[in-house]
Design an enzyme around this catalytic site. Structure first.
Site, mmCIF file in Angstrom:
data_model
loop_
_atom_site.group_PDB
_atom_site.id
_atom_site.type_symbol
_atom_site.label_atom_id
_atom_site.label_comp_id
_atom_site.label_asym_id
_atom_site.label_seq_id
_atom_site.Cartn_x
_atom_site.Cartn_y
_atom_site.Cartn_z
ATOM 1 N N ALA A 22 64.190 20.848 -9.489
ATOM 2 C CA ALA A 22 64.379 21.401 -8.146
ATOM 3 C C ALA A 22 65.275 20.487 -7.304
ATOM 4 C CB ALA A 22 63.017 21.590 -7.474
ATOM 5 N N VAL A 24 67.673 18.434 -8.378
ATOM 6 C CA VAL A 24 69.067 18.513 -8.854
ATOM 7 C C VAL A 24 69.710 19.832 -8.408
ATOM 8 C CG1 VAL A 24 70.512 18.624 -10.936
ATOM 9 C CG2 VAL A 24 68.619 16.983 -10.805
ATOM 10 N N THR A 105 54.683 3.636 -5.741
ATOM 11 C CA THR A 105 56.061 4.124 -5.550
ATOM 12 C C THR A 105 56.439 4.125 -4.070
ATOM 13 O OG1 THR A 105 55.574 5.615 -7.385
ATOM 14 C CG2 THR A 105 57.594 6.056 -6.134
ATOM 15 N N ASP A 129 45.884 12.148 -10.161
ATOM 16 C CA ASP A 129 44.633 11.780 -9.490
ATOM 17 C C ASP A 129 44.351 12.516 -8.177
ATOM 18 O OD1 ASP A 129 43.962 10.052 -11.502
ATOM 19 O OD2 ASP A 129 44.771 8.280 -10.513
ATOM 20 N N ARG A 164 22.517 18.122 -27.673
ATOM 21 C CA ARG A 164 22.911 16.755 -27.315
ATOM 22 C C ARG A 164 23.237 16.620 -25.825
ATOM 23 N NH1 ARG A 164 26.710 15.702 -32.615
ATOM 24 N NH2 ARG A 164 25.112 14.667 -33.845
ATOM 25 N N MET A 171 39.768 10.878 -16.188
ATOM 26 C CA MET A 171 40.553 9.871 -15.475
ATOM 27 C C MET A 171 40.232 9.859 -13.980
ATOM 28 S SD MET A 171 44.307 9.400 -17.067
ATOM 29 C CE MET A 171 44.523 8.147 -18.317
ATOM 30 N N HIS A 254 44.209 9.714 -22.026
ATOM 31 C CA HIS A 254 45.564 10.071 -21.596
ATOM 32 C C HIS A 254 45.993 11.491 -21.941
ATOM 33 C CE1 HIS A 254 45.656 5.764 -20.951
ATOM 34 N NE2 HIS A 254 46.702 5.973 -20.180
ATOM 35 N N GLN A 256 44.900 13.837 -20.606
ATOM 36 C CA GLN A 256 44.896 14.496 -19.296
ATOM 37 C C GLN A 256 46.242 14.368 -18.572
ATOM 38 O OE1 GLN A 256 40.760 13.490 -17.353
ATOM 39 N NE2 GLN A 256 41.246 12.029 -18.943
HETATM 40 O O1 F6P Z 1 47.810 8.596 -13.500
HETATM 41 C C1 F6P Z 1 46.737 7.983 -12.824
HETATM 42 C C2 F6P Z 1 45.814 7.414 -13.802
HETATM 43 O O2 F6P Z 1 45.547 8.498 -14.597
HETATM 44 C C3 F6P Z 1 44.478 6.805 -13.413
HETATM 45 O O3 F6P Z 1 43.450 7.686 -13.156
HETATM 46 C C4 F6P Z 1 44.205 5.901 -14.581
HETATM 47 O O4 F6P Z 1 43.296 4.927 -14.332
HETATM 48 C C5 F6P Z 1 45.551 5.366 -14.855
HETATM 49 O O5 F6P Z 1 46.444 6.398 -14.534
HETATM 50 C C6 F6P Z 1 45.766 4.818 -16.203
HETATM 51 O O6 F6P Z 1 47.125 4.693 -16.439
HETATM 52 P P1 F6P Z 1 47.824 3.678 -17.401
HETATM 53 O O7 F6P Z 1 47.078 3.733 -18.668
HETATM 54 O O8 F6P Z 1 49.208 4.197 -17.524
HETATM 55 O O9 F6P Z 1 47.751 2.346 -16.740
#
Ligand code: F6P
Length: 323
Positions: A22, A24, A105, A129, A164, A171, A254, A256
Site C-alpha cells: 500500500a 509503494v 521502532t 501483540d 487431559r 505469545m 513462533h 503465531q
Molecule cells: O512479536 C511479538 C512477540 O511475539 C512477543 O509476544 C514475543 O515475546 C516475542 O515477539 C518473541 O520474539 P523473538 O523470538 O523474535 O524475540
C-alpha cells in the site's frame, strides 16, 4: 517530496507485506519513488536500500513475513550509527519514511527525528501483540489469533479424547491480548495474562469444579509473560495439587507470527499504509496511523508506545462465566 523509504522492524507480523504494498502504490499514485530498506534500522546504516517499483510489490498482499526482512539494531542506538543512517538517506534525497513496527521502532524513530529534524517519519503498527495505544488492532494481531485459535481447537480434540488437562502457551511477553481473545474463542477454562496477578488457588478451584461437573478435558490459555513464567511453570505447580487429570503442556510459539494474513488484516494494513504516505504529504511526522472505531486516527509515537493498555475486565469475567 520526491523520495520516501519504507521499512519493517521488530517482530515480523502477517500483514506487513500488505502494508508495504500500500505504501509503494500510494507513493506512485502521488509520483513519489519508494525505497525499501532491508532489515530495518540496521539496513539503513548498512546502506541496504532497494528501489521498489509497482511490480516489486505484485503478489505480496497475501504473503506472511516481510519482503523487507526485519532485525533489531544495536548500532542504531548510537549517535554514530544514526549519522550513517542519515547520510544514506540524504544521498538518495529521502525526506519521508514509513516505519512499520512496534514500540522499539517508534522509540528509535523519535530519537532519529530529534537529531535530524528534516527527516519525517510516520508509522504503521506492526506487531501480533496488539499492544500499542491509538489503534484497536495492530497489523498481525487478527491473523495471529486465528492461527492460535485453530491450533488450540486441534489440541482440544485430542484433550477430549484422552481426558487431559492442557496448558497452552500463546505469545505475549508483555500483553495478554492474544491469550484473552483465544481463550474466549476456544471456550477455555481459564486464562493467565501478564496484566493481572496469577491466582493459582483460584485456577485449581475452577479446574476442580469442572471435574466435578464431569468435564472430560480442560484447556488453560497461558500468555508467555504471565507472572509465574509460562505454561511449564504453571503446569508444574498445578500438578502438585491436582491428580485427576493427566496434565500436558503445549507451546504454540513462533507459528503465531507466520502465515497468510486474514482478509481484515490485509484491509487494515492497506488502509494504514495509504494513510501513512498521505500523512507525510500533508507534512505530518512522528505519528502512528491507527484504526479506532473503524476510523483512521493519528497518535504521536510517544503516546502509542506508552505501556498503559488495560485488558477489558469484561472479557476476563466472560472467561469465568462461559467456562
Ligand atoms: O512479536 C511479538 C512477540 O511475539 C512477543 O509476544 C514475543 O515475546 C516475542 O515477539 C518473541 O520474539 P523473538 O523470538 O523474535 O524475540
Amino acid at each position: 517530496m520526491k523520495n520516501i523509504a519504507v521499512f519493517t522492524s521488530g517482530g515480523d507480523a502477517p500483514g506487513m507485506n500488505s502494508c508495504i504494498r500500500a505504501v509503494v502504490r500510494t507513493a506512485l499514485h502521488h509520483d513519489i519513488q519508494t525505497f525499501g530498506v532491508l532489515r530495518g534500522y540496521q539496513g539503513m546504516i548498512d546502506d541496504d536500500f532497494v528501489e521498489l517499483k509497482r511490480e516489486s510489490v505484485s503478489n505480496i498482499i497475501q504473503m506472511g513475513g516481510t519482503i523487507l526482512r526485519s532485525a533489531s539494531s544495536l548500532e542504531f542506538r548510537t549517535p554514530e550509527g544514526r549519522r550513517k543512517a542519515y547520510e544514506n538517506l540524504q544521498r538518495r534525497n529521502i525526506e519521508g519514511i514509513v516505519a512499520i513496527g512496534g514500540d522499539g521502532t517508534f522509540t528509535g524513530a523519535n530519537i532519529f527525528m530529534q537529531e535530524y529534524p528534516d527527516i519525517r517519519i510516520t508509522g504503521c503498527p506492526g506487531t501480533i501483540d496488539n499492544d500499542l495505544n491509538g489503534t484497536d488492532y495492530t497489523i498481525g494481531y487478527d491473523t495471529a489469533i486465528n492461527t492460535a485459535m485453530e491450533a488450540i481447537d486441534k489440541i482440544k480434540d485430542t484433550a477430549n479424547a484422552h481426558d487431559r488437562l492442557f496448558f497452552i502457551e500463546v505469545m505475549g511477553r508483555d500483553a495478554g491480548f492474544i491469550a484473552m481473545a483465544t481463550a474466549i474463542a476456544t471456550g477455555a477454562e481459564a486464562v493467565l495474562i501478564p496484566e493481572t496477578p496469577t491466582d493459582l488457588d483460584k485456577l485449581i478451584q475452577t479446574l476442580k469444579e469442572g471435574w466435578l461437573r464431569k468435564k472430560s478435558s480442560s484447556i488453560v490459555i497461558v500468555a508467555e509473560g504471565e507472572e509465574e513464567g509460562g505454561a511449564f511453570k504453571v503446569a508444574e505447580k498445578v500438578k502438585e495439587k491436582l491428580n485427576f487429570y493427566e496434565i500436558k503442556v503445549s507451546i504454540l510459539g513462533h507459528m503465531q507470527r507466520g502465515g497468510q494474513p486474514t482478509c481484515m488484516e490485509r484491509l487494515r494494513a492497506s488502509r494504514m499504509g495509504v494513510e501513512a504516505v498521505e500523512a507525510l504529504l500533508q507534512g505530518k511526522k512522528g505519528v502512528m496511523i491507527g484504526v479506532v472505531n473503524d476510523e483512521i486516527v493519528h497518535t504521536p509515537f510517544e503516546q502509542a508506545i506508552k505501556h498503559n493498555l488495560v485488558i477489558n475486565p469484561t472479557l476476563l469475567r466472560m472467561v469465568d462465566i462461559l467456562s
